[in-house]
Scaffold this motif. Structure first.
Motif, short mmCIF file in Angstrom:
data_model
loop_
_atom_site.label_atom_id
_atom_site.label_comp_id
_atom_site.label_asym_id
_atom_site.label_seq_id
_atom_site.Cartn_x
_atom_site.Cartn_y
_atom_site.Cartn_z
N VAL A 159 -8.14 9.58 17.48
CA VAL A 159 -8.20 10.22 16.16
C VAL A 159 -7.11 9.67 15.24
O VAL A 159 -7.35 9.43 14.05
CB VAL A 159 -8.05 11.75 16.30
N LEU A 160 -5.92 9.43 15.79
CA LEU A 160 -4.80 8.94 14.98
C LEU A 160 -5.10 7.56 14.39
O LEU A 160 -4.76 7.29 13.23
CB LEU A 160 -3.53 8.90 15.81
N LEU A 161 -5.74 6.70 15.14
CA LEU A 161 -6.10 5.37 14.62
C LEU A 161 -7.10 5.48 13.46
O LEU A 161 -7.05 4.70 12.51
CB LEU A 161 -6.68 4.50 15.74
N ALA A 162 -7.98 6.48 13.53
CA ALA A 162 -8.92 6.71 12.42
C ALA A 162 -8.17 7.22 11.19
O ALA A 162 -8.46 6.81 10.06
CB ALA A 162 -9.99 7.71 12.84
N VAL A 163 -7.20 8.10 11.41
CA VAL A 163 -6.37 8.61 10.30
C VAL A 163 -5.62 7.47 9.64
O VAL A 163 -5.52 7.39 8.40
CB VAL A 163 -5.39 9.68 10.82
N MET A 164 -5.11 6.55 10.44
CA MET A 164 -4.37 5.41 9.90
C MET A 164 -5.28 4.47 9.11
O MET A 164 -4.85 3.86 8.13
CB MET A 164 -3.67 4.66 11.04
N ALA A 165 -6.54 4.37 9.52
CA ALA A 165 -7.50 3.56 8.77
C ALA A 165 -7.76 4.19 7.40
O ALA A 165 -7.86 3.48 6.38
CB ALA A 165 -8.80 3.43 9.55
N VAL A 166 -7.88 5.51 7.37
CA VAL A 166 -8.07 6.22 6.10
C VAL A 166 -6.84 6.04 5.20
O VAL A 166 -6.97 5.85 3.99
CB VAL A 166 -8.35 7.72 6.36
N ASP A 167 -5.67 6.08 5.80
CA ASP A 167 -4.43 5.87 5.04
C ASP A 167 -4.43 4.49 4.38
O ASP A 167 -4.08 4.35 3.20
CB ASP A 167 -3.23 6.00 5.98
N ARG A 168 -4.82 3.46 5.12
CA ARG A 168 -4.89 2.10 4.56
C ARG A 168 -5.98 2.01 3.48
O ARG A 168 -5.82 1.31 2.48
CB ARG A 168 -5.18 1.09 5.66
N TYR A 169 -7.07 2.73 3.68
CA TYR A 169 -8.17 2.76 2.69
C TYR A 169 -7.67 3.30 1.35
O TYR A 169 -7.90 2.70 0.30
CB TYR A 169 -9.29 3.63 3.25
N ILE A 170 -6.94 4.41 1.40
CA ILE A 170 -6.41 5.01 0.17
C ILE A 170 -5.35 4.11 -0.46
O ILE A 170 -5.30 3.95 -1.69
CB ILE A 170 -5.84 6.42 0.46
N ALA A 171 -4.50 3.50 0.37
CA ALA A 171 -3.43 2.64 -0.15
C ALA A 171 -3.99 1.42 -0.88
O ALA A 171 -3.43 0.99 -1.90
CB ALA A 171 -2.53 2.19 1.00
N VAL A 172 -5.09 0.86 -0.37
CA VAL A 172 -5.66 -0.34 -0.98
C VAL A 172 -6.54 0.00 -2.18
O VAL A 172 -6.49 -0.67 -3.22
CB VAL A 172 -6.46 -1.15 0.07
N LEU A 173 -7.35 1.04 -2.06
CA LEU A 173 -8.30 1.36 -3.12
C LEU A 173 -7.65 2.10 -4.29
O LEU A 173 -8.05 1.90 -5.44
CB LEU A 173 -9.47 2.19 -2.57
N TRP A 174 -6.68 2.97 -4.01
CA TRP A 174 -6.03 3.74 -5.07
C TRP A 174 -4.51 3.63 -4.95
O TRP A 174 -3.82 4.63 -4.70
CB TRP A 174 -6.45 5.21 -5.00
N PRO A 175 -3.96 2.44 -5.14
CA PRO A 175 -2.50 2.26 -4.95
C PRO A 175 -1.65 3.11 -5.88
O PRO A 175 -0.57 3.57 -5.49
CB PRO A 175 -2.31 0.76 -5.23
N LEU A 176 -2.12 3.34 -7.12
CA LEU A 176 -1.32 4.11 -8.07
C LEU A 176 -1.33 5.60 -7.74
O LEU A 176 -0.40 6.33 -8.09
CB LEU A 176 -1.84 3.88 -9.50
N ARG A 177 -2.38 6.07 -7.09
CA ARG A 177 -2.49 7.49 -6.74
C ARG A 177 -2.14 7.74 -5.28
O ARG A 177 -2.22 8.87 -4.79
CB ARG A 177 -3.91 7.97 -7.02
N TYR A 178 -1.75 6.69 -4.56
CA TYR A 178 -1.52 6.79 -3.11
C TYR A 178 -0.48 7.86 -2.76
O TYR A 178 -0.72 8.73 -1.91
CB TYR A 178 -1.07 5.43 -2.58
N ALA A 179 0.67 7.82 -3.43
CA ALA A 179 1.73 8.78 -3.12
C ALA A 179 1.30 10.21 -3.43
O ALA A 179 1.72 11.16 -2.74
CB ALA A 179 2.99 8.42 -3.91
#
Length: 309
Positions: free
Chosen positions: A112-132
């Motif tokens: 499950v944690l690896l899937a969470v980390m994939a979602v984290d990378r997804y948000i970081a790449v697609l919405w870098p300005l809103r990531y934080a």
């Protein structure tokens, strides 16, 4: 109802005892990997805590992964080495139950944690300005807690199904660890219904993350291709490629091992695959996922330089 009187005797972990010379060499190999696992993952945890620039969601999840890997290997390797070096292959009934329950919980948590980390990378790449804003502290803690709770819930379910099966005097475990699929084989009753329930539980804990991870990376790949900045593409590729390497190694062995029919489960094949995902993968995680990272290298140099000064 059949009473499981024989269950409270010690188990004998056969391991690789049919190849004594190879088993001793394997123990040296495992010892080296265990030391590297502890050292590499502890380095990630300490450095990411000491350097304020690494106080980000990505490194928060990496700390969880590193702590998980330390616990996972420690649950298995010391007992394995004691059995090889002492010549006594025994483990108590309670110890065996605890080992496979904890190992199953930690392995499920990593899924499950690896899937969470994939979602984290997804948000970081697609919405870098809103990531934080999106990945704020509360949501990170919630996602991490969900990973741990779902992993232990899966273990509780499967372990409770396995522990009630009567063993009827069968205590030779043909493995180097107490592993739930092998323990089930010791039962002297029809395990079909139990195995079906456990297969569904394994399918759920694997299938949901397996659906999330490729979807996240498909969206990431599409975004990266459209980037105008070569530097941005390279940075996104480096962080995502490392995660994909970890995911491929972990999920490849786990799915091959746990989603195949029982009749196709080879004992030697199972031992080799177990070595990969319990010993090799936790060692490679810090190497391919974090220690290649420029930010981490910079943080390590900063910490070492402070200590020298």
């Amino acid at each position: 109802m059949e009473i499981n009187d024989s269950s409270w005797k010690d188990f004998i972990l056969v391991g690789f005892s049919e190849y004594p010379k190879a088993e001793f060499i394997l123990s040296l190999f495992v010892s080296g990997f265990y030391i590297m696992t502890i050292t590499g993952n502890m380095a990630i945890i300490l450095v990411s805590l000491l350097d304020s620039r690494l106080h980000t969601p990505m490194y928060f999840f990496l700390r969880n992964l590193s702590f998980l890997d330390i616990c996972f290997t420690t649950c298995i390797v010391p007992q394995m080495l004691v059995n090889i070096w002492s010549g006594h292959k025994t483990i108590s009934y309670v110890g065996c139950m605890v080992q496979y329950s904890v190992a199953l919980a930690l392995g499920s948590t990593e899924c499950v944690l690896l899937a969470v980390m994939a979602v984290d990378r997804y948000i970081a790449v697609l919405w870098p300005l809103r990531y934080a804003t999106i990945m704020h502290q509360q949501i990170c803690h919630l996602l991490a807690a969900t990973s741990w709770l779902s992993g232990f819930a899966n273990s509780l379910l499967q372990s409770s199904l396995a522990i009630v099966l009567p063993l009827c005097g069968h205590h030779h475990v043909d493995h180097f660890l107490c592993e739930v699929l092998v323990i089930i084989k010791l039962s002297c009753v029809d395990t079909g219904p139990t195995e079906s329930k456990m297969f569904i539980a394994r399918l759920i804990i694997l299938a949901i993350p397996v659906c999330i991870i490729p979807t996240s990376y498909a969206c990431i790949a599409r975004t990266v291709v459209r980037m105008n900045s070569a530097e941005g593409r390279q940075k996104a590729f480096e962080t995502c490629a490392s995660h994909l390497m970890v995911v491929s190694l972990f999920y490849g062995t786990i799915m091959f091992m746990y989603l195949q029919p029982k009749n196709n489960y080879s004992r030697n094949q199972g031992k080799i695959l177990a070595l990969v995902y319990t010993i090799v993968a936790p060692t490679l995680n810090p190497l391919v996922y974090t220690l290649r990272n420029k930010d981490v290298k910079r943080a390590i140099r900063k910490v070492i330089w402070k200590d020298l000064v």
